[in-house]
Structures are given as structure tokens and as C-alpha cells.
Design an enzyme around this catalytic site. Structure first.
Site, PDB file in Angstrom:
ATOM      1  N   GLY A 142      21.111  24.191 -13.169  1.00  0.00           N
ATOM      2  CA  GLY A 142      19.861  24.943 -13.104  1.00  0.00           C
ATOM      3  C   GLY A 142      20.135  26.426 -13.208  1.00  0.00           C
ATOM      4  O   GLY A 142      21.114  26.933 -12.639  1.00  0.00           O
ATOM      5  N   LEU A 167      15.944  31.094 -10.471  1.00  0.00           N
ATOM      6  CA  LEU A 167      16.369  32.007  -9.407  1.00  0.00           C
ATOM      7  C   LEU A 167      17.397  31.388  -8.468  1.00  0.00           C
ATOM      8  O   LEU A 167      18.377  32.034  -8.102  1.00  0.00           O
ATOM      9  CB  LEU A 167      15.152  32.473  -8.603  1.00  0.00           C
ATOM     10  CG  LEU A 167      14.435  33.707  -9.130  1.00  0.00           C
ATOM     11  CD1 LEU A 167      13.338  34.126  -8.169  1.00  0.00           C
ATOM     12  CD2 LEU A 167      15.413  34.859  -9.336  1.00  0.00           C
ATOM     13  N   HIS A 204      -2.480  24.619  -5.724  1.00  0.00           N
ATOM     14  CA  HIS A 204      -2.817  26.038  -5.649  1.00  0.00           C
ATOM     15  C   HIS A 204      -4.325  26.173  -5.806  1.00  0.00           C
ATOM     16  O   HIS A 204      -4.917  25.571  -6.701  1.00  0.00           O
ATOM     17  CB  HIS A 204      -2.103  26.829  -6.743  1.00  0.00           C
ATOM     18  CG  HIS A 204      -2.115  28.303  -6.518  1.00  0.00           C
ATOM     19  ND1 HIS A 204      -3.256  29.064  -6.685  1.00  0.00           N
ATOM     20  CD2 HIS A 204      -1.142  29.169  -6.124  1.00  0.00           C
ATOM     21  CE1 HIS A 204      -2.980  30.322  -6.409  1.00  0.00           C
ATOM     22  NE2 HIS A 204      -1.707  30.418  -6.059  1.00  0.00           N
ATOM     23  N   ARG A 207      -2.784  27.854   1.622  1.00  0.00           N
ATOM     24  CA  ARG A 207      -3.264  27.281   0.371  1.00  0.00           C
ATOM     25  C   ARG A 207      -3.898  25.898   0.544  1.00  0.00           C
ATOM     26  O   ARG A 207      -4.873  25.568  -0.149  1.00  0.00           O
ATOM     27  CB  ARG A 207      -2.114  27.197  -0.644  1.00  0.00           C
ATOM     28  CG  ARG A 207      -1.699  28.562  -1.149  1.00  0.00           C
ATOM     29  CD  ARG A 207      -0.489  28.493  -2.048  1.00  0.00           C
ATOM     30  NE  ARG A 207      -0.146  29.819  -2.549  1.00  0.00           N
ATOM     31  CZ  ARG A 207       0.932  30.085  -3.261  1.00  0.00           C
ATOM     32  NH1 ARG A 207       1.786  29.120  -3.550  1.00  0.00           N
ATOM     33  NH2 ARG A 207       1.172  31.313  -3.675  1.00  0.00           N
ATOM     34  N   GLU A 235      13.213  24.877  -5.308  1.00  0.00           N
ATOM     35  CA  GLU A 235      12.094  23.952  -5.093  1.00  0.00           C
ATOM     36  C   GLU A 235      12.541  22.504  -4.962  1.00  0.00           C
ATOM     37  O   GLU A 235      11.873  21.702  -4.311  1.00  0.00           O
ATOM     38  CB  GLU A 235      11.085  24.074  -6.247  1.00  0.00           C
ATOM     39  CG  GLU A 235       9.810  23.294  -6.007  1.00  0.00           C
ATOM     40  CD  GLU A 235       8.763  23.480  -7.091  1.00  0.00           C
ATOM     41  OE1 GLU A 235       7.723  22.795  -7.043  1.00  0.00           O
ATOM     42  OE2 GLU A 235       8.986  24.327  -8.000  1.00  0.00           O
TER      43      GLU A 235
END
Length: 528
Positions: free
Chosen positions: A8, A11, A234, A283, A368
Site C-alpha cells: 500500500g 498515507l 458520511h 457522523r 483504514e
């Protein structure tokens, strides 16, 4: 020399590679595309840290409390404590790496309000925070690449883990997307940073590169998963011809408000429902509120930015302005934005401890795909923080690994077996669409027993024999396994908590104030 394999290049993968390199390791970083095309660049709103420069008496302990409360207390407490304590140091590190954050009138890194938090602690770079951080870390990574410390392998997809005869993870098999060349990478430890399992739900807000293959394959190879029922919707997305697109939470942090028409006038319902935080509730709460006032999507709900000044909309929220102009043909300074919740983030995934270790020795996960920080609901601004922090911590621990067993690997035998099979005519896209339809219907904002069991039956009877390349042929079968594990996890949690809302169990139950774990044993999914 220690050899670390990072799968990956978003970030989490960038942070892990840089940190491992700076701790004396050589790094192989594997990804299907370049970092500039990772999902991380799509993050608009910001990254959380209690810097306390706004005169609000903020602190890491308050950040910790907000994060635990937002996650409905099923987050890993030790991991969250370290995350929130380290957050100010991470902002400083990102600045040293070259990240250009927005500044306030005093020259400090600027911060704004974000959902589920009472203090301004979301550091941002206008509405391009993810792009700014990725750009800085790519530059830092390339400096290390030029010295031969980090080697990139672009165009490769993960296929499987490689183990020793002592059940240690010592590498990965990958396949090139174009040539189908299979390449084995052997090292001392592996860090997985492959993001969420977006393809399970189809065309959602995230990148299609994050297809869930890696998480699903790890599961079938003995890696424990947790909280797969926790899928974040979201609150504010817009529909475009291609897919739904995100309207950042920063729009509400800067003063945007949600409304629905009632008796011929705008009703700003969040202020009535939740007077203290209003539109900046967590959320899961905002998404449920939108679902409620819209009668399940039958009525239009709008995000109103019209009271905001031009600088706020065109500079601080520039990407929101561009999306509205380019895809909706509206000026958000004059016309409210039609919005509705959409699948955005997966709180569940690979179960890791506070050191980002999985249950397999030598295997780590960050970003994630790793389940530990967010519990039942992620706070906005904690995603970028969790990705960078996860990269840090996994790298610091991975460089200490040293497998002792002999390498076992038979991947080429599997490929040769595949080449000899006779594929069916069923298109890959048809089956992927069926999977996403089943999951969207069963795992929406509200779930119930009948819907979940019906989805499970449909998945059990789904024809997964498709005409596709080796990787995609495997992916279909693996996504069905992952989807079934998600539904079984939702069935097992007989309560409503955070992003998991059961119509047949509408209250929270302290007996479920814990993670729901999924394991794959002898070809069967086991939920505990």
C-alpha cells in the site's frame, strides 16, 4: 539489514515506509498505482491534534475522550490514548516533512471545528489536506528512494501472505495487473496498508483501488477481523453521473447548516435535535437524522452555505465549490446543495493491538484496513491522523521482527491450476454489481434480522464462477466471504451502537460493549 515489506502506498504506507527506513530498515513498497492516486489524496477536511492555540483550553485528554465517546466506547483504549497523545508530534513531523498547512492571523497552524468535537482541533490545508500531506510524504519518500533505502514496485496487487514453517509471516506474493507476472517478496515483516473494502459496496465515496481483496484474503489465511458491521455513512454526499462525491465535513465546520423544507420554509433540524453541537454531531448521528427527516430519502435535504462569505467558500472550501460548479452546475454561495448520506469509511477490518500487530507473528496493519482506533464511529479528522500514526507505530515495531523458520510458498502451483480451468461466460461486472446491491440493501443506515438473513442467503447462492483474469477471479470469491463475515457480524451484534443500527434491537446493550471478532476456521466463518 532488516527488510520490511509495505503493501500500500497511501498515507499509512508512506508513513510506514519512511519511518521504517529512518529506523534502519530497507523497504519494499508495493502498490497498484502511485501514491498520488491513492484514496488518501481525496481527504479534504483535516487532521486532528489538540494543539491548543485557539484559547479553548484543549488537550490530548479531551481529544481522547471525544474519540472514545464518538466510537461508543468499543475503541481500543490503549491505542486511542497513544494516538491522541502523539497527535501534536505528528503535526510537527508532517511540517518537517514539508506539509503546508493553513495558518491563522498569528502565524500558527490553523484549526477548525469538526463533528463530534467541542474544540477547534482539526488542522487543515484549505480543503486539500490529504493532497498536501501525500505530496509532502511522497517527496520525503523519494529522497530515501534515491539512496536505495526504499524500493517501489508499482502495478502490483497483493495475492497472498508467505509463511515460514513456524507460522510466521515472512513475505507476500503479488501479481502485476497488466502482465500477470507473479512476484514473491521475502522479508522480516510485512505491513498491510491497503485501505477499506470499498468494492463490497460498489461505487461509494472512496477509491475503486481499495477493493477489499487483501483484507478478504488475509481473513482466509487466518488473520482475525473485527467490527465488520461498523460501516460509516458520511452525511453529506452529492450524486454525479459517475458516482457519489463527498462534500467535506469542513463545510459544516465553517458554518454550513442542514435543512429540509417544512411548511414552506427551511427547517434547520439539527439545531432542534441537538442544540449544543447541532450540525457538528458525530457522523452516525447526523446521517440518521438526515435519513429520518427525509423519510428514508423521499424528501430532499440540503446543505446551506449561502450565509458564508466568499473567502470561506472559494478558498477554505475550494473543492466543495469546484464540485458544485463542475458536477451540479450550481453556485453554493447562491443555491443550497442537495445531499444524502453515502458509504464512506470502514471502522472494522484487520484486528490489531496498540502496536498494530495482528494475530500473526510478523504481520502488521495500518490505516483504514486496521481496526483499533475508531470503534463504532470515526470522528472526522481522525482518519488522516490514524493513517499516519498507524504507519509510525507499525514500522517502529516491525523493524524488531526476525523470522526463524523456513519459507513455505506454492503460489505458482495455484496459478497453473487456474490456467487449466474452463471459465464461464458470466461477466465479472455482473457479479460485482450483485454483491454491492446485496450489501447496500442489507447493510444500510438501518438493518434488521430479516434483511440480513435474506442477504446471507443470496450470497450463499451467488454464482461466483466468472470469466476474468486470475486476480479478479479470486476477488469475486473473496469478496463474497468478506461480505458474509460482515453480515454475520451485524447479526451477532444484537443492539444499536454507533454506525450499527438495528430496527429490531433499537437500544444499546452493555453486553455488546466490545468488538465483534470474525475468524475463518476450516473453511467456515466463526463470529465471537
Amino acid at each position: 539489514m532488516v527488510e520490511i515489506i509495505v503493501v500500500g502506498a497511501g498515507l499509512a504506507g508512506l508513513a510506514a515506509s519512511i519511518r521504517a527506513c529512518d529506523n534502519g530498515a530497507n523497504v519494499s513498497m508495493i502498490s497498484p498505482d502511485y501514491s498520488e492516486r491513492s484514496q488518501s489524496v481525496m481527504a479534504m477536511g483535516g487532521i486532528n491534534a489538540a494543539l491548543n492555540t485557539k484559547g479553548e483550553d484543549d488537550s490530548p485528554s479531551q481529544h481522547f475522550t471525544d474519540t472514545m465517546n464518538g466510537g461508543c466506547e468499543i475503541n481500543n483504549e490503549k491505542a486511542v490514548k497513544r494516538l491522541t497523545d502523539d497527535a501534536p508530534q505528528i503535526i510537527n513531523w508532517l511540517e518537517r516533512m514539508g506539509t503546508s498547512f493553513s495558518r491563522d492571523a498569528n502565524g500558527n497552524v490553523d484549526m477548525r471545528n469538526f463533528g463530534g468535537q467541542k474544540k477547534k482541533r482539526t488542522v487543515y490545508a484549505e480543503s486539500k489536506t490529504g493532497k498536501q500531506i501525500v505530496s509532502a510524504l511522497v517527496s520525503a519518500c523519494r529522497k530515501r528512494e534515491s539512496k536505495g533505502k526504499i524500493k517501489r514496485f508499482v502495478g502490483y496487487r497483493f495475492l497472498s501472505l508467505i509463511f515460514t514453517d513456524e507460522d510466521e509471516c515472512c513475505g507476500v506474493n503479488c501479481i502485476h495487473e497488466d502482465t500477470e507476472e507473479i512476484k514473491s517478496f521475502i522479508g522480516d515483516a510485512v505491513i498491510i496498508a491497503t485501505g477499506g473494502y470499498n468494492s463490497v459496496f460498489g461505487k461509494i465515496l472512496g477509491s475503486t483501488q481499495n477493493d477489499g481483496f487483501t483484507t478478504a484474503k488475509l481473513f482466509t489465511q487466518g488473520v482475525r477481523l473485527a467490527n465488520l458491521e461498523m460501516v460509516q455513512y458520511h452525511p453529506t454526499s452529492v450524486n454525479t453521473p459517475q458516482k457519489r462525491m463527498l462534500i467535506t465535513e469542513a463545510a459544516r465546520g465553517e458554518g454550513g447548516r442542514l435543512f429540509v423544507m417544512k411548511d414552506g420554509k427551511p427547517w434547520y433540524f439539527m439545531k432542534d435535535f441537538y442544540p449544543e453541537l447541532a450540525d457538528l454531531m458525530p457522523r452516525d448521528v447526523v446521517s440518521r437524522s438526515i435519513f429520518k427527516v427525509s423519510d428514508g430519502g423521499k424528501k430532499d435535504v440540503f446543505l446551506d452555505l449561502t450565509p458564508l462569505d466568499e473567502h470561506t467558500v472559494k478558498v477554505k472550501l475550494d473543492e466543495v465549490y469546484e464540485i458544485c460548479q463542475s458536477y451540479l452546475n450550481i453556485n453554493p454561495m447562491e443555491t443550497p446543495i442537495p445531499i444524502f448520506p453515502a458509504v464512506h469509511y470502514f471502522m472494522g477490518g484487520i484486528q490489531t493491538d496498540e502496536n498494530h500487530k495482528t494475530n500473526i507473528k510478523g504481520l502488521y496493519a495500518a490505516g483504514e484496513c486496521s481496526c483499533q482506533y475508531h470503534g463504532a464511529n470515526r470522528l472526522g479528522g481522525n482518519s488522516l491522523l490514524g493513517a499516519v500514526h498507524g504507519g509510525w507505530i507499525s514500522a517502529e515495531n516491525a523493524v524488531l521482527e526476525k523470522p526463524t523458520g523456513n519459507v513455505l510458498n506454492n503460489i505458482n502451483d495455484e496459478l497453473e491450476s487456474f490456467k487449466s480451468h474452463n471459465p464461464k461466460d458470466k461477466p465479472l461486472s455482473d457479479t460485482l454489481s450483485e454483491i454491492s446491491q446485496i450489501m447496500n440493501e442489507a447493510m444500510g443506515i438501518y438493518r434488521n434480522e430479516d434483511g440480513l438473513r435474506a442477504a446471507l442467503d443470496r450470497l450463499e447462492n451467488l454464482d461466483t464462477e466468472v470469466n476474468a483474469k486470475y486476480y479478479d477471479y479470486l476477488k469475486v470469491k473473496l469478496l463474497v466471504v468478506l461480505s458474509k463475515a460482515s453480515i454475520l457480524s451485524a447479526l451477532a451484534r444484537k443492539e444499536s451502537r454507533g454506525a450499527h443500527q438495528r430496527l429490531d434491537y433499537p437500544e444499546s446493550d452493555d453486553n455488546y460493549k466490545k468488538s465483534i471478532c470474525a475468524m475463518y476456521e476450516d473453511g467456515e466463518i466463526v463470529i465471537k
